[in-house]
Design a protein around this motif. Structure first.
Motif, PDB file in Angstrom:
ATOM      1  N   ARG A  14     -39.535 -45.744  21.161  1.00  0.00           N
ATOM      2  CA  ARG A  14     -40.005 -45.866  22.519  1.00  0.00           C
ATOM      3  C   ARG A  14     -40.433 -47.078  22.752  1.00  0.00           C
ATOM      4  O   ARG A  14     -40.964 -47.830  21.735  1.00  0.00           O
ATOM      5  CB  ARG A  14     -41.293 -44.927  22.788  1.00  0.00           C
ATOM      6  CG  ARG A  14     -40.650 -43.321  22.808  1.00  0.00           C
ATOM      7  CD  ARG A  14     -42.233 -42.449  22.832  1.00  0.00           C
ATOM      8  NE  ARG A  14     -41.785 -41.038  23.053  1.00  0.00           N
ATOM      9  CZ  ARG A  14     -41.571 -40.339  22.012  1.00  0.00           C
ATOM     10  NH1 ARG A  14     -41.486 -40.621  20.766  1.00  0.00           N
ATOM     11  NH2 ARG A  14     -41.272 -38.898  22.321  1.00  0.00           N
TER      12      ARG A  14
ATOM     13  N   THR B 127     -37.287 -40.451  18.000  1.00  0.00           N
ATOM     14  CA  THR B 127     -36.719 -41.352  19.177  1.00  0.00           C
ATOM     15  C   THR B 127     -37.665 -42.721  19.171  1.00  0.00           C
ATOM     16  O   THR B 127     -38.685 -42.845  18.916  1.00  0.00           O
ATOM     17  CB  THR B 127     -37.137 -40.610  20.482  1.00  0.00           C
ATOM     18  OG1 THR B 127     -38.496 -40.334  20.548  1.00  0.00           O
ATOM     19  CG2 THR B 127     -36.374 -39.424  20.902  1.00  0.00           C
TER      20      THR B 127
ATOM     21  N   CYS C 187     -47.986 -42.101  20.032  1.00  0.00           N
ATOM     22  CA  CYS C 187     -46.680 -42.554  20.940  1.00  0.00           C
ATOM     23  C   CYS C 187     -46.610 -41.297  21.968  1.00  0.00           C
ATOM     24  O   CYS C 187     -45.981 -41.591  23.074  1.00  0.00           O
ATOM     25  CB  CYS C 187     -45.608 -42.789  20.242  1.00  0.00           C
ATOM     26  SG  CYS C 187     -44.904 -41.358  19.213  1.00  0.00           S
ATOM     27  N   CYS C 188     -47.251 -40.113  21.685  1.00  0.00           N
ATOM     28  CA  CYS C 188     -46.763 -39.000  22.644  1.00  0.00           C
ATOM     29  C   CYS C 188     -48.154 -38.637  22.965  1.00  0.00           C
ATOM     30  O   CYS C 188     -48.543 -37.340  23.407  1.00  0.00           O
ATOM     31  CB  CYS C 188     -46.302 -37.510  21.646  1.00  0.00           C
ATOM     32  SG  CYS C 188     -44.761 -38.291  21.140  1.00  0.00           S
ATOM     33  N   SER C 189     -49.062 -39.507  23.341  1.00  0.00           N
ATOM     34  CA  SER C 189     -50.401 -39.377  23.972  1.00  0.00           C
ATOM     35  C   SER C 189     -50.523 -38.502  25.142  1.00  0.00           C
ATOM     36  O   SER C 189     -49.488 -38.565  26.222  1.00  0.00           O
ATOM     37  CB  SER C 189     -51.039 -40.874  24.455  1.00  0.00           C
ATOM     38  OG  SER C 189     -52.424 -40.688  24.982  1.00  0.00           O
ATOM     39  N   ASN C 190     -51.274 -37.673  25.018  1.00  0.00           N
ATOM     40  CA  ASN C 190     -51.407 -36.728  26.295  1.00  0.00           C
ATOM     41  C   ASN C 190     -52.767 -37.126  27.230  1.00  0.00           C
ATOM     42  O   ASN C 190     -52.962 -36.758  28.292  1.00  0.00           O
ATOM     43  CB  ASN C 190     -52.025 -35.058  25.934  1.00  0.00           C
ATOM     44  CG  ASN C 190     -51.037 -34.553  25.186  1.00  0.00           C
ATOM     45  OD1 ASN C 190     -49.837 -34.426  25.372  1.00  0.00           O
ATOM     46  ND2 ASN C 190     -51.277 -34.036  23.938  1.00  0.00           N
TER      47      ASN C 190
ATOM     48  N   CYS D 186     -32.484 -44.135  18.927  1.00  0.00           N
ATOM     49  CA  CYS D 186     -33.201 -43.124  18.088  1.00  0.00           C
ATOM     50  C   CYS D 186     -33.001 -43.684  16.500  1.00  0.00           C
ATOM     51  O   CYS D 186     -31.895 -44.258  16.389  1.00  0.00           O
ATOM     52  CB  CYS D 186     -32.549 -41.455  18.142  1.00  0.00           C
ATOM     53  SG  CYS D 186     -32.693 -40.931  19.949  1.00  0.00           S
TER      54      CYS D 186
ATOM     55  N   ARG E 100     -43.910 -39.434   8.398  1.00  0.00           N
ATOM     56  CA  ARG E 100     -43.155 -39.830   9.454  1.00  0.00           C
ATOM     57  C   ARG E 100     -42.114 -40.780   8.735  1.00  0.00           C
ATOM     58  O   ARG E 100     -42.160 -41.308   7.669  1.00  0.00           O
ATOM     59  CB  ARG E 100     -44.258 -40.938  10.286  1.00  0.00           C
ATOM     60  CG  ARG E 100     -45.201 -40.144  10.896  1.00  0.00           C
ATOM     61  CD  ARG E 100     -46.164 -41.055  11.982  1.00  0.00           C
ATOM     62  NE  ARG E 100     -45.340 -41.649  12.926  1.00  0.00           N
ATOM     63  CZ  ARG E 100     -45.681 -42.853  13.707  1.00  0.00           C
ATOM     64  NH1 ARG E 100     -46.692 -43.276  13.257  1.00  0.00           N
ATOM     65  NH2 ARG E 100     -45.008 -43.304  14.572  1.00  0.00           N
TER      66      ARG E 100
ATOM     67  N   VAL F 264     -42.479 -45.517  30.110  1.00  0.00           N
ATOM     68  CA  VAL F 264     -41.752 -45.211  28.695  1.00  0.00           C
ATOM     69  C   VAL F 264     -40.517 -45.566  28.713  1.00  0.00           C
ATOM     70  O   VAL F 264     -40.046 -44.432  29.578  1.00  0.00           O
ATOM     71  CB  VAL F 264     -42.417 -44.144  28.039  1.00  0.00           C
ATOM     72  CG1 VAL F 264     -41.983 -43.861  26.613  1.00  0.00           C
ATOM     73  CG2 VAL F 264     -43.969 -44.078  28.003  1.00  0.00           C
TER      74      VAL F 264
ATOM     75  N   GLN G 142     -30.640 -41.823  23.751  1.00  0.00           N
ATOM     76  CA  GLN G 142     -31.597 -40.783  23.813  1.00  0.00           C
ATOM     77  C   GLN G 142     -30.850 -39.473  22.809  1.00  0.00           C
ATOM     78  O   GLN G 142     -31.938 -38.443  22.661  1.00  0.00           O
ATOM     79  CB  GLN G 142     -32.046 -40.366  25.060  1.00  0.00           C
ATOM     80  CG  GLN G 142     -32.920 -41.457  25.654  1.00  0.00           C
ATOM     81  CD  GLN G 142     -33.387 -41.163  27.129  1.00  0.00           C
ATOM     82  OE1 GLN G 142     -33.757 -39.848  27.139  1.00  0.00           O
ATOM     83  NE2 GLN G 142     -33.753 -41.953  27.898  1.00  0.00           N
TER      84      GLN G 142
ATOM     85  N   ASP H  15     -50.538 -47.196  19.667  1.00  0.00           N
ATOM     86  CA  ASP H  15     -49.175 -46.720  20.587  1.00  0.00           C
ATOM     87  C   ASP H  15     -49.411 -45.714  21.836  1.00  0.00           C
ATOM     88  O   ASP H  15     -48.482 -45.759  22.591  1.00  0.00           O
ATOM     89  CB  ASP H  15     -48.044 -45.711  19.809  1.00  0.00           C
ATOM     90  CG  ASP H  15     -47.614 -46.563  18.557  1.00  0.00           C
ATOM     91  OD1 ASP H  15     -47.660 -47.837  18.611  1.00  0.00           O
ATOM     92  OD2 ASP H  15     -46.939 -46.054  17.507  1.00  0.00           O
ATOM     93  N   SER H  16     -50.695 -45.529  21.879  1.00  0.00           N
ATOM     94  CA  SER H  16     -50.979 -44.691  23.278  1.00  0.00           C
ATOM     95  C   SER H  16     -50.893 -45.677  24.319  1.00  0.00           C
ATOM     96  O   SER H  16     -50.805 -45.341  25.352  1.00  0.00           O
ATOM     97  CB  SER H  16     -52.099 -43.899  23.154  1.00  0.00           C
ATOM     98  OG  SER H  16     -53.184 -44.816  22.944  1.00  0.00           O
TER      99      SER H  16
END
Length: 526
Positions: free
Chosen positions: A329, A327, A220-223, A238, A97, A233, A284, A346-347
């Motif tokens: 967030r 990106t 950060c991209c939690s489902n 970016c 990352r 969000v 974005q 982050d979720s």
């Protein structure tokens, strides 16, 4: 105008605003235990049909979804307290990352408190002692106020993946931690209580596992966050990431922040031979890498604003071609207390990464959660535990909201603007941080996580604004300057107050007035 007098005006204004917030937030209090009954009914409303899959043999106390910084640290911390922990991580290979590379001194202190400080010892991590700020050809070094701490206490910067792998190894070294690669597909909910998770192993087998508490920290991209919160969000900008090799930063062991046009540029060491560069691009969308637009943007727009000591290395990094984007967030914490489950990392809560506060917030949250769970031998009463853990959301607010608010406000102040009042606020912030003494140490102590106090943040923020107005009115005020000064105060208010509102003014400034401020004794009495 005397600087000390301006500081006093700022503190007075912040205090008055705080009192107004307190007055507006006062309401007739319900009994603590009546509220617990109401919330219990609320928590029990939903039920769903559960599809049964193969069940994982054995038993566990806590399931942790995700083994990033938050998940790994939490697994180690709770296992040390005797909990049986099962961690399920989508990908156990080393992450790659371009953020999560700077741990502030306040975060390092939390790492020590959790017994995880050795995780930065073997990854070529670099000590960070403060920042160097650049604007319009001028530079100023602002150091962390570390005089009252041991010599080892400082910020740390590193490769994010190396740090996470060390954290995972540390957690997995405990016999009561099971670290498994798999993808969690859903939470198992029965009569409003989260009982466990369904997940697919790396071989594709679908399994279920049950536990008294499931902690979701899948990034950060939690489902899964929508099952446990009401997320809002935002994507303010970016980052474009580069690695500069074999170059020396102008100020050794310091992060470098260039107040560029249109938005800031960051440099900080991530190893003994590498420097991370992050170029912020508002909005974005970023220029295309594939068709050469990005290279052209970096060379024609960004490169002329880079300090000359770093210019050649910056161009070489562009020519090497390893350009990354991501990106940024921002998401205030908006939990929906659910029996049997909790969000973390982050979720749960994000802020602009400009100030590098994310890991500090996550580690601080883990310390709070550990201290709340430590006295409890039995976690089986999901409803009572749900009410008790509502205290977590209140107790975390002063630290988390201060760091979150500073990140959002500082990003907006540091971005270039054609508006004269906004530009004056930007210049005032740069010069205020250059004054030294409490004018520098106060804001930097907040940013570093060493003194994350909400009223101190508000006080300094408006002290910057008043300092800017004072400069406009001296030596002789004019109608135009007075107008710009008035708009400067309005701009400052329009920046910080919406962020504070989203974070929760009452929870942030006056957490003790919240009805969910429970203690262990409250849980036992219930």
């Amino acid at each position: 105008m005397d600087y000390q007098l301006m500081m006093m005006f700022g503190a007075l204004l912040a205090s008055i605003l705080g009192l107004l917030f307190l007055q507006s937030s006062r309401e007739k209090k319900k009994s603590k235990y009546d509220l617990m009954k109401i919330q219990r009914n609320k928590c029990s409303k939903k039920s769903v049909n559960v599809t049964h899959h193969s069940e994982v043999p054995g038993s566990t106390d806590i399931i942790i979804v995700g083994a990033g910084v938050a998940g790994s640290a939490l697994a180690y911390t709770l296992a040390k307290d005797g909990r049986r922990v099962h961690v399920i991580e989508r990908d156990l290979t080393e992450p790659d990352r371009i953020v999560g590379e700077l741990l502030q001194p306040g975060g390092y202190l939390k790492l020590i408190e959790l017994g995880l400080e050795d995780c930065v010892n073997t990854i070529d991590a670099q000590q960070v002692f403060g920042y160097a700020l650049y604007k319009d050809g001028k530079s100023n070094k602002v150091s962390y106020p570390l005089e009252n701490f041991n010599s080892d206490v400082a910020g740390r910067s590193f490769h994010n993946g190396r740090f996470i792998q060390r954290m995972r190894e540390k957690a997995a070294s405990l016999s009561n931690v099971r670290l498994e690669q798999g993808t969690v597909t859903s939470l198992i909910e029965e009569e409003g209580i989260i009982k466990g998770v369904t997940y697919k192993t790396k071989t594709g087998q679908e399994l279920t596992i049950y536990a008294t508490l499931t902690v979701v920290c899948d990034g950060c991209c939690s489902n899964l966050r929508r099952s446990l919160s009401k997320p809002k969000v935002e994507i303010p900008s970016c980052f474009v990431g580069l690695i500069l090799e074999n170059c020396e930063l102008p100020y050794k062991n310091h992060g470098h922040v260039i107040l560029a046009d249109p938005s800031p540029i960051l440099f900080y060491p991530i190893s003994s031979t590498e420097v991370r560069c992050l170029v912020d691009v508002p909005g974005q969308k970023v220029p295309s890498i594939s068709n050469g637009e990005m290279t052209n943007y970096l060379k024609t727009v960004v490169a002329p604003q880079i300090p000359h000591e770093l210019h050649s290395a910056f161009i070489a990094a562009i020519d090497k071609g390893n350009i990354r984007t991501m990106t940024n967030r921002s998401m205030p914490a908006a939990p929906s207390p659910t029996p049997g489950a909790l969000l973390l990392g982050d979720s749960f809560n994000m802020r602009h990464p400009l100030t590098g506060g994310g890991m500090t917030v996550a580690l601080s949250d883990i310390v709070i959660l550990r201290d709340l769970l430590r006295p409890l031998g039995d976690l089986n009463d999901a409803h009572d535990l749900c009410k008790y853990l509502e205290s977590f959301y209140t107790l975390r607010k002063p630290v988390a909201s201060t760091i979150n608010t500073l990140a959002g406000a500082l990003y907006k102040v540091f971005c270039a603007s054609p508006d004269p009042s906004r530009n004056e606020l930007r210049k005032a912030c740069f010069d205020y941080l250059s004054l030294g003494g409490g004018f520098t140490n106060g804001p930097i102590a907040i940013l570093s996580g060493l003194n994350p106090r909400p009223l101190s943040l508000v006080s300094h923020f408006f002290a910057v604004a008043i300092y800017g107005v004072g400069r406009l009115l001296l030596p002789f005020p004019s109608p135009k300057r007075m107008l710009i000064g008035a708009r400067l105060i309005l701009d400052a208010s329009s920046i910080i107050f919406p962020i504070m509102k989203a974070e929760g003014v009452r929870e942030m400034l006056f957490p003790a007035t919240m009805p969910t401020h429970y203690t262990v004794q409250d849980l036992c009495l219930s």
